[in-house]
Design an enzyme around this catalytic site. Structure first.
Site, mmCIF file in Angstrom:
data_model
loop_
_atom_site.group_PDB
_atom_site.id
_atom_site.type_symbol
_atom_site.label_atom_id
_atom_site.label_comp_id
_atom_site.label_asym_id
_atom_site.label_seq_id
_atom_site.Cartn_x
_atom_site.Cartn_y
_atom_site.Cartn_z
ATOM 1 N N ARG A 283 -32.494 13.041 -58.322
ATOM 2 C CA ARG A 283 -31.252 13.229 -57.571
ATOM 3 C C ARG A 283 -30.181 12.405 -58.279
ATOM 4 N NH1 ARG A 283 -28.442 16.326 -53.787
ATOM 5 N NH2 ARG A 283 -27.036 14.932 -52.686
ATOM 6 N N GLY A 284 -29.251 13.102 -58.921
ATOM 7 C CA GLY A 284 -28.241 12.439 -59.733
ATOM 8 C C GLY A 284 -27.454 11.379 -58.994
ATOM 9 N N THR B 173 -29.751 8.162 -58.880
ATOM 10 C CA THR B 173 -30.408 7.525 -60.031
ATOM 11 C C THR B 173 -29.822 7.840 -61.406
ATOM 12 O OG1 THR B 173 -32.015 9.330 -60.174
ATOM 13 C CG2 THR B 173 -32.633 7.415 -58.822
ATOM 14 N N GLU C 222 -36.490 22.823 -57.348
ATOM 15 C CA GLU C 222 -37.033 22.375 -58.629
ATOM 16 C C GLU C 222 -38.458 21.841 -58.435
ATOM 17 O OE1 GLU C 222 -34.103 20.442 -61.475
ATOM 18 O OE2 GLU C 222 -35.409 18.760 -60.970
#
Length: 179
Positions: free
Chosen positions: A19-20, A23, A86
């Site tokens: 999860r951009g 992190t 994903e």
């Protein structure tokens, strides 16, 4: 336990799932830099996703042609339908034995992920109100199966965890090269 389908041509050693928001600027940037430094071919999706944007079919291909998936589940991972789609794809390939999944629990407890409790329960409540129930069930099952795999938990020192992951992939990559 190392599994690899012989009929699948690998293009990447590692596919990073994360999860951009949680992190990208810290743990993932350090991990990616270390993997690349060690000549480990790594796929990292650098596109910033807009809220509500769906999982892209183009990402199935990089997953399919990767030996490992390092999946970093953080506090907001399950809030993203993109991340969950994903993960379903990654776990489907893991079940077929064509990819090795390396779970990283980043600031979350594995049991909370396995049972979708705490903050994950709230995230799934939101998903249930706006998504197809069958899709939500697939997401829940993928997270449950994921959390049953042996993985690592983040601690106080991300650099130690980055080194551990990079060493493990380097060692397994060497084993694959001799098969």
């Amino acid at each position: 336990k190392i599994k690899m389908s012989s009929h699948t041509a690998t293009k990447y050693d590692v596919f990073l799932s994360f999860r951009g928001h949680d992190t990208r600027q810290n743990f993932i940037s350090f991990l990616y830099k270390e993997l690349v430094r060690r000549s480990i071919r790594t796929f990292k999706d650098d596109k910033e996703l807009e809220n509500g944007q769906r999982f892209s079919p183009e990402l199935k291909s990089p997953i399919e042609v990767s030996r490992f998936a390092v999946v970093v589940v953080s506090e907001n991972y399950a809030a993203s339908s993109w991340c969950l789609d994903e993960l379903v794809t990654i776990m489907d390939f893991e079940k077929k034995g064509s990819i090795t999944v390396m779970p990283i629990f980043y600031g979350v407890e594995p049991n909370h992920v396995r049972w979708q409790t705490g903050v994950l329960a709230e995230q799934f409540k939101k998903h249930a109100s706006r998504e197809d129930p069958e899709k939500v069930l697939k997401w829940r099952q993928a997270l449950t199966n994921f959390a049953q795999l042996s993985g690592d938990c983040s601690g106080d020192d991300d650099s130690k965890l980055v080194d551990k992951i990079a060493n493990e992939i380097s060692n397994k990559k060497t084993i694959y090269a001799t098969i």
